[in-house]
Design a protein around this motif. Structure first.
Motif, mmCIF file in Angstrom:
data_model
loop_
_atom_site.group_PDB
_atom_site.id
_atom_site.type_symbol
_atom_site.label_atom_id
_atom_site.label_comp_id
_atom_site.label_asym_id
_atom_site.label_seq_id
_atom_site.Cartn_x
_atom_site.Cartn_y
_atom_site.Cartn_z
ATOM 1 N N ARG A 75 -11.045 23.009 -1.935
ATOM 2 C CA ARG A 75 -10.314 23.769 -2.852
ATOM 3 C C ARG A 75 -8.730 23.651 -3.054
ATOM 4 N N SER A 76 -8.358 23.717 -1.799
ATOM 5 C CA SER A 76 -6.717 23.628 -1.722
ATOM 6 C C SER A 76 -6.208 22.281 -1.949
ATOM 7 N N VAL A 77 -6.941 21.288 -1.582
ATOM 8 C CA VAL A 77 -6.421 20.174 -1.606
ATOM 9 C C VAL A 77 -7.106 18.797 -2.234
ATOM 10 N N ILE A 78 -7.797 19.501 -3.379
ATOM 11 C CA ILE A 78 -8.583 18.548 -4.370
ATOM 12 C C ILE A 78 -7.977 17.522 -4.853
ATOM 13 N N GLN A 79 -6.799 17.828 -5.382
ATOM 14 C CA GLN A 79 -5.895 16.909 -5.933
ATOM 15 C C GLN A 79 -5.425 15.839 -4.935
ATOM 16 N N TYR A 80 -4.880 16.252 -3.852
ATOM 17 C CA TYR A 80 -4.576 15.408 -2.610
ATOM 18 C C TYR A 80 -5.656 14.342 -2.491
ATOM 19 N N PHE A 81 -6.879 14.974 -2.149
ATOM 20 C CA PHE A 81 -8.134 14.087 -1.874
ATOM 21 C C PHE A 81 -8.314 13.038 -2.849
ATOM 22 N N PHE A 82 -8.463 13.314 -4.064
ATOM 23 C CA PHE A 82 -8.594 12.259 -5.215
ATOM 24 C C PHE A 82 -7.547 11.471 -5.374
ATOM 25 N N VAL A 83 -5.987 11.826 -5.072
ATOM 26 C CA VAL A 83 -5.063 10.901 -5.261
ATOM 27 C C VAL A 83 -5.135 9.863 -4.142
ATOM 28 N N VAL A 84 -5.589 10.276 -2.838
ATOM 29 C CA VAL A 84 -5.574 9.215 -1.643
ATOM 30 C C VAL A 84 -6.790 8.342 -2.282
ATOM 31 N N LEU A 85 -8.016 8.877 -2.524
ATOM 32 C CA LEU A 85 -9.156 8.263 -2.874
ATOM 33 C C LEU A 85 -8.681 7.157 -3.924
ATOM 34 N N LEU A 86 -8.111 7.482 -4.924
ATOM 35 C CA LEU A 86 -7.751 6.528 -6.196
ATOM 36 C C LEU A 86 -6.914 5.353 -5.443
ATOM 37 N N VAL A 87 -5.989 5.561 -4.685
ATOM 38 C CA VAL A 87 -5.013 4.721 -4.206
ATOM 39 C C VAL A 87 -5.991 3.824 -3.467
ATOM 40 N N LEU A 88 -6.666 4.407 -2.413
ATOM 41 C CA LEU A 88 -7.444 3.667 -1.772
ATOM 42 C C LEU A 88 -8.535 2.325 -2.403
ATOM 43 N N LEU A 89 -9.070 3.085 -3.399
ATOM 44 C CA LEU A 89 -10.039 2.230 -4.188
ATOM 45 C C LEU A 89 -9.302 1.134 -4.992
ATOM 46 N N ALA A 112 0.762 -1.134 0.103
ATOM 47 C CA ALA A 112 -0.046 0.029 -0.118
ATOM 48 C C ALA A 112 0.915 1.252 0.073
ATOM 49 N N LEU A 113 1.924 1.205 0.782
ATOM 50 C CA LEU A 113 2.804 2.422 0.857
ATOM 51 C C LEU A 113 3.406 2.760 -0.332
ATOM 52 N N CYS A 114 4.100 1.765 -1.004
ATOM 53 C CA CYS A 114 4.745 1.836 -2.087
ATOM 54 C C CYS A 114 3.891 2.315 -3.321
ATOM 55 N N MET A 115 2.766 1.671 -3.567
ATOM 56 C CA MET A 115 1.912 2.403 -4.473
ATOM 57 C C MET A 115 1.469 3.605 -4.103
ATOM 58 N N ALA A 116 0.848 4.221 -2.942
ATOM 59 C CA ALA A 116 0.681 5.473 -2.638
ATOM 60 C C ALA A 116 1.824 6.352 -3.219
ATOM 61 N N ILE A 117 3.080 6.215 -2.682
ATOM 62 C CA ILE A 117 4.035 7.073 -2.906
ATOM 63 C C ILE A 117 4.159 6.944 -4.288
ATOM 64 N N LEU A 118 4.389 5.938 -5.075
ATOM 65 C CA LEU A 118 4.738 6.164 -6.529
ATOM 66 C C LEU A 118 3.558 6.884 -7.342
ATOM 67 N N ILE A 119 2.231 6.724 -6.988
ATOM 68 C CA ILE A 119 1.261 7.490 -7.622
ATOM 69 C C ILE A 119 1.035 8.950 -7.333
ATOM 70 N N ALA A 120 1.640 9.029 -5.979
ATOM 71 C CA ALA A 120 1.659 10.542 -5.802
ATOM 72 C C ALA A 120 2.734 11.159 -6.575
ATOM 73 N N ILE A 121 4.030 10.688 -6.650
ATOM 74 C CA ILE A 121 5.076 10.988 -7.393
ATOM 75 C C ILE A 121 4.501 11.442 -8.580
ATOM 76 N N VAL A 122 4.075 10.386 -9.471
ATOM 77 C CA VAL A 122 3.676 10.422 -10.940
ATOM 78 C C VAL A 122 2.485 11.763 -10.954
ATOM 79 N N ILE A 123 1.598 11.560 -10.305
ATOM 80 C CA ILE A 123 0.362 12.823 -10.431
ATOM 81 C C ILE A 123 0.716 14.112 -9.972
ATOM 82 N N HIS A 124 1.528 14.153 -8.842
ATOM 83 C CA HIS A 124 2.310 15.266 -8.628
ATOM 84 C C HIS A 124 1.091 16.263 -7.868
ATOM 85 N N PRO A 125 0.362 15.976 -6.829
ATOM 86 C CA PRO A 125 -0.749 16.667 -6.345
ATOM 87 C C PRO A 125 -0.402 18.084 -5.490
#
Length: 440
Positions: A223-237, A102-115
């Motif tokens: 508004r300020s963290v909408i990308q962060y929200f959807f990145v976390v949600l994407l990885v969780l799903l 879970a952690l490795c996937m979360a970090i990798l996707i966050a780096i790629v999307i760059h929220p």
């Protein structure tokens, strides 16, 4: 003359109806009476708060006796020390393995999307956080100095250790131990019946919780963290509906579709309460009577999972670390990311299964890699909603691990797992228990 059979709503349908109507009522009241003191005092902080709190309290009321009694029953049946050690080793290894994924996937996707966006940094950001326990302190605190105090405080790791030792001792005192085992088995049946009674109130509790959330959630915080929200949600799903079903199929050969269908009630409870511990009675009930896991495994792996298996929290910590680093313009090295994985994986052992505690452990992870803890202030606004989703992911992971380990220990009834009757949402839990008992 043809008779029309009226189909009663099942528990899942009732909970979904409660969620939808609760959210609808909350949004309606919020838009019609945006600044009403009456709504805030008598609805948000009054009626809805009372109903929702009573429901949560009813679930939490069962956690300590359920964990202690069911774990003693499970451990009593594991009279061989080697079997108990093997079961514990498999459980912890599986939980740590999925957390690392879970952690490795979360970090990798966050780096790629760059929220993260450096322009989000605000002057005077401040976040007061309690001191997170060190890893050594977590290990020391596992053994209770006072088991009664551990039960009164709901310290799950200490309760688990004491219950395992207590059950192991009972199984080694001969005939007297068998009388004590019979008593605990009767108590376990009583607790399970109380669980079924509490669950009948679930739709009303969920309705109140969702209505209150819709009335209080600050949408402007998105508004300020909408990308962060959807990145976390994407990885969780992805983790909940791709990684876990894949692991279930690979390690057990069972149908992921059947598993997901039968887990709906548990996931809805977890989403509504945002607490793995509060959902634990429902998780154990479902694992045993709808998924076919025998009590001796479920009573051990699920309480342990609610305490140490926090994949959803680990995902939040991984994405949040990358997000905060990007916001403050700090470049993390490969070594830093590796340290995040190791620290957050081990920190999950000390993360209690209650709402909001993930932010406390996030502070420890940020300190470990030299990031400003003040960055947590950026994500507080949406953390409650994400907390609900990641709790649903956590309990899903607990149950997958329980099924995999039960199958490897030959403590699994595949007929119950595949039975459309045992898993039918329109059936009452009493009927499901009766079916399960016949299959035993």
């Amino acid at each position: 003359m043809a008779t029309t059979k009226t189909r009663k709503l099942g528990l899942t349908s009732k909970i979904l109806l409660g969620m939808v109507t609760g959210i609808a009522l909350g949004l309606l009241l919020r838009n019609l009476f945006p600044e009403s003191d009456f709504i805030k005092e008598y609805m948000t902080d009054g009626f809805l708060n009372v109903i929702g709190t009573i429901f949560i309290s009813g679930l939490k009321m069962l956690v300590v006796p359920l964990v202690f009694i069911s774990l003693v029953c499970g451990t009593c049946s594991l009279s061989e020390p080697s079997k108990l050690g093997r079961l514990g080793g498999k459980t912890i290894a599986f939980y740590l393995f999925t957390t690392a994924i879970a952690l490795c996937m979360a970090i990798l996707i966050a780096i790629v999307i760059h929220p993260g966006n450096a322009s989000l940094v605000a002057e005077g950001m401040h976040f007061d956080v309690r001191q997170a326990p060190s890893l050594s302190q977590v290990i020391i605190n596992i053994v209770p100095t006072n088991p009664i105090r551990a039960m009164s405080e709901g310290n799950m790791l200490q309760i688990i250790i004491f219950a395992v030792i207590f059950g192991f001792a009972i199984s080694h005192i001969g005939e007297r131990g068998k009388r004590v085992v019979a008593l605990f088995e009767d108590l376990n049946e009583v607790i399970m019946r109380v669980v079924t009674l509490i669950m009948q109130l679930a739709p009303y509790g969920v309705f109140a919780l969702m209505a209150k959330l819709a009335l209080t959630l600050g949408l402007e915080d998105f508004r300020s963290v909408i990308q962060y929200f959807f990145v976390v949600l994407l990885v969780l799903l992805i983790h909940g509906f791709v990684v876990y079903p894949t692991l279930l199929k690979v390690f057990s050969g069972l149908s992921p579709i059947t598993f997901i269908r039968k887990m709906r009630d548990v996931q809805l409870f977890a989403f509504s309460t945002a607490s793995s511990n509060a959902t634990l009675p429902v998780t154990i009930e479902t694992a045993e009577h709808r998924l076919g896991v025998h009590n001796k495994v479920a009573s051990f792996t699920l309480p342990l999972g609610a305490t140490i298996n926090m994949d959803g929290t680990a995902i939040m910590q991984g994405v949040a670390t990358v997000f905060i680093a990007q916001v403050f313009g700090i470049d993390l090295s490969i070594t830093d990311y590796a340290m995040v994985v190791i620290t957050a994986t081990l920190a999950s052992i000390g993360t209690a299964g209650v709402p909001g505690v993930g932010l406390i452990m996030l502070a420890m992870v940020l300190n470990q890699v030299g990031l400003p803890v003040e960055g947590i202030a950026l994500i507080i606004g949406v953390d409650r909603l994400l907390d609900m989703v990641r709790t649903a992911v956590n309990v899903t992971g607990d149950t997958v691990a329980t099924i995999v380990i039960a199958k490897s220990e030959n403590e699994f009834n595949e007929e119950v797992f595949n039975s459309p009757i045992a898993g039918h949402p329109a059936k009452s839990f009493q009927e499901q228990i009766h079916v399960h008992d016949k299959d035993k």
